[in-house]
Design an enzyme around this catalytic site. Structure first.
Site, PDB file in Angstrom:
ATOM      1  N   ARG A   1      58.301  52.112  82.719  1.00  0.00           N
ATOM      2  CA  ARG A   1      56.850  52.325  82.555  1.00  0.00           C
ATOM      3  C   ARG A   1      56.528  53.808  82.416  1.00  0.00           C
ATOM      4  O   ARG A   1      55.554  54.197  81.800  1.00  0.00           O
ATOM      5  CB  ARG A   1      56.084  51.788  83.779  1.00  0.00           C
ATOM      6  CG  ARG A   1      56.083  50.281  83.917  1.00  0.00           C
ATOM      7  CD  ARG A   1      55.098  49.873  85.016  1.00  0.00           C
ATOM      8  NE  ARG A   1      55.304  48.515  85.489  1.00  0.00           N
ATOM      9  CZ  ARG A   1      54.784  47.432  84.928  1.00  0.00           C
ATOM     10  NH1 ARG A   1      54.042  47.525  83.854  1.00  0.00           N
ATOM     11  NH2 ARG A   1      55.011  46.239  85.434  1.00  0.00           N
TER      12      ARG A   1
ATOM     13  N   PHE B   1      60.335  44.039  71.318  1.00  0.00           N
ATOM     14  CA  PHE B   1      59.982  44.249  72.717  1.00  0.00           C
ATOM     15  C   PHE B   1      60.007  45.744  73.028  1.00  0.00           C
ATOM     16  O   PHE B   1      61.032  46.403  72.887  1.00  0.00           O
ATOM     17  CB  PHE B   1      60.950  43.496  73.640  1.00  0.00           C
ATOM     18  CG  PHE B   1      60.435  43.420  75.039  1.00  0.00           C
ATOM     19  CD1 PHE B   1      59.510  42.458  75.411  1.00  0.00           C
ATOM     20  CD2 PHE B   1      60.841  44.352  75.987  1.00  0.00           C
ATOM     21  CE1 PHE B   1      59.003  42.417  76.702  1.00  0.00           C
ATOM     22  CE2 PHE B   1      60.343  44.321  77.285  1.00  0.00           C
ATOM     23  CZ  PHE B   1      59.423  43.350  77.635  1.00  0.00           C
TER      24      PHE B   1
ATOM     25  N   GLU C   1      43.844  47.875  77.730  1.00  0.00           N
ATOM     26  CA  GLU C   1      45.117  47.153  77.885  1.00  0.00           C
ATOM     27  C   GLU C   1      46.256  47.920  77.248  1.00  0.00           C
ATOM     28  O   GLU C   1      46.035  48.755  76.373  1.00  0.00           O
ATOM     29  CB  GLU C   1      45.002  45.781  77.199  1.00  0.00           C
ATOM     30  CG  GLU C   1      44.881  44.618  78.145  1.00  0.00           C
ATOM     31  CD  GLU C   1      46.188  44.281  78.884  1.00  0.00           C
ATOM     32  OE1 GLU C   1      47.082  45.133  79.014  1.00  0.00           O
ATOM     33  OE2 GLU C   1      46.291  43.137  79.347  1.00  0.00           O
ATOM     34  N   ASP C   2      47.460  47.609  77.691  1.00  0.00           N
ATOM     35  CA  ASP C   2      48.636  48.223  77.080  1.00  0.00           C
ATOM     36  C   ASP C   2      48.976  47.576  75.740  1.00  0.00           C
ATOM     37  O   ASP C   2      49.241  48.251  74.760  1.00  0.00           O
ATOM     38  CB  ASP C   2      49.838  48.168  78.038  1.00  0.00           C
ATOM     39  CG  ASP C   2      50.071  46.778  78.640  1.00  0.00           C
ATOM     40  OD1 ASP C   2      49.310  45.832  78.312  1.00  0.00           O
ATOM     41  OD2 ASP C   2      51.011  46.625  79.438  1.00  0.00           O
TER      42      ASP C   2
ATOM     43  N   ASP D   1      49.595  40.695  72.704  1.00  0.00           N
ATOM     44  CA  ASP D   1      50.753  39.988  72.160  1.00  0.00           C
ATOM     45  C   ASP D   1      50.262  38.628  71.638  1.00  0.00           C
ATOM     46  O   ASP D   1      49.689  38.557  70.560  1.00  0.00           O
ATOM     47  CB  ASP D   1      51.771  39.877  73.303  1.00  0.00           C
ATOM     48  CG  ASP D   1      53.120  39.353  72.887  1.00  0.00           C
ATOM     49  OD1 ASP D   1      53.570  39.681  71.792  1.00  0.00           O
ATOM     50  OD2 ASP D   1      53.736  38.608  73.680  1.00  0.00           O
TER      51      ASP D   1
HETATM   52  P1  IMP Z   1      49.741  37.858  75.975  1.00  0.00           P
HETATM   53  O1  IMP Z   1      48.955  38.647  74.953  1.00  0.00           O
HETATM   54  O2  IMP Z   1      48.932  36.914  76.788  1.00  0.00           O
HETATM   55  O3  IMP Z   1      50.919  37.163  75.324  1.00  0.00           O
HETATM   56  O4  IMP Z   1      50.409  38.795  77.069  1.00  0.00           O
HETATM   57  C1  IMP Z   1      50.404  40.153  76.976  1.00  0.00           C
HETATM   58  C2  IMP Z   1      51.207  40.723  78.131  1.00  0.00           C
HETATM   59  O5  IMP Z   1      52.600  40.484  77.948  1.00  0.00           O
HETATM   60  C3  IMP Z   1      51.045  42.232  78.134  1.00  0.00           C
HETATM   61  O6  IMP Z   1      49.951  42.642  78.923  1.00  0.00           O
HETATM   62  C4  IMP Z   1      52.376  42.697  78.675  1.00  0.00           C
HETATM   63  O7  IMP Z   1      52.355  42.725  80.077  1.00  0.00           O
HETATM   64  C5  IMP Z   1      53.367  41.644  78.214  1.00  0.00           C
HETATM   65  N1  IMP Z   1      54.055  42.067  76.980  1.00  0.00           N
HETATM   66  C6  IMP Z   1      53.890  41.580  75.735  1.00  0.00           C
HETATM   67  N2  IMP Z   1      54.695  42.199  74.842  1.00  0.00           N
HETATM   68  C7  IMP Z   1      55.380  43.130  75.533  1.00  0.00           C
HETATM   69  C8  IMP Z   1      56.377  44.124  75.157  1.00  0.00           C
HETATM   70  O8  IMP Z   1      56.798  44.279  74.005  1.00  0.00           O
HETATM   71  N3  IMP Z   1      56.846  44.891  76.172  1.00  0.00           N
HETATM   72  C9  IMP Z   1      56.431  44.782  77.460  1.00  0.00           C
HETATM   73  N4  IMP Z   1      55.506  43.870  77.855  1.00  0.00           N
HETATM   74  C10 IMP Z   1      54.990  43.049  76.899  1.00  0.00           C
HETATM   75 MG    MG Z   2      49.433  43.996  80.442  1.00  0.00          MG
END
Ligand code: IMP
Ligand code: MG
Length: 176
Positions: free
Chosen positions: A163, A150, A97-98, A101
């Site tokens: 990206r 962010f 994963e990238d 969060d």
């Molecule tokens: P979560 O962990 O379910 O809240 O969602 C994670 C997703 O939110 C990631 O896979 C990203 O696509 C997006 N995301 C969360 N933080 C960032 C950020 O700082 N920049 C860009 N995308 C983010």
């Molecule tokens: Mg993602």
């Protein structure tokens, strides 16, 4: 309003860290094959670089999910837009994963993929924002822990842009 990108992690720092994670994975999976599962689109840049640094046999697969609910706050319940091509049964899987969060998306996704009978499943993320965690997720390999800002680049987007940046940056709006 004009935007500027402030570098948070340089290209050199990111590349060096990915190389180190690749070496770690190669040691941990010595004598085995790893099956990397990329969550599109954000994870794709990281997965390609990581895969190049892994010295044990590697296979790759991709999936794409979209979350229900508002765009700003992920509900965690995801809809599979593109499913994996291959079964996970009896494979040593690493989900790539990238960013983690809130953890909502990944906890749901790991649960879903776990039901497909992999021999093992680990999670590797380039970035982690631990302060933001709402749902607990066990992360096995982390590139960098970052503050609650962010970020864009290396697969991460702001409204589908940035990206392709080869580094991780923070979006700043002029006038702020
Ligand atoms: P979560 O962990 O379910 O809240 O969602 C994670 C997703 O939110 C990631 O896979 C990203 O696509 C997006 N995301 C969360 N933080 C960032 C950020 O700082 N920049 C860009 N995308 C983010
Ligand atoms: Mg993602």
């Amino acid at each position: 309003m004009a935007e500027r990108i402030k570098v948070l992690l340089s290209e050199e720092e990111v590349d060096a860290r990915i190389k180190a994670i690749g070496e770690q994975i190669s040691r941990d999976y010595a004598g085995r094959q790893v099956h990397l599962v990329c969550v599109l689109k954000g994870g794709s840049f990281f997965m390609c670089e990581l895969a190049k640094r892994i010295t044990v046999p590697v296979s790759l697969d991709f999936m794409s999910v979209s979350s229900y609910g508002s765009n700003t706050k992920s509900s965690g319940v995801v809809r599979i837009v593109k499913d994996l091509d291959e079964p996970l049964k009896d494979k040593d899987v690493i989900v790539v994963e990238d960013i983690v969060d809130s953890g909502r998306t990944l906890s749901y996704l790991l649960e879903l993929l776990g039901q497909r009978g992999p021999k093992s499943m680990r999670l590797c993320t380039l970035l982690d924002k631990p302060e933001r965690r709402v749902v607990e997720v066990k992360v096995d390999y982390t590139g960098f822990e970052i503050p609650d800002e962010f970020v864009v680049g290396y697969g991460l987007d702001y409204d589908q842009r940035y990206r392709n940046l080869p580094y991780i940056g923070v979006v700043e709006l002029d006038g702020e």
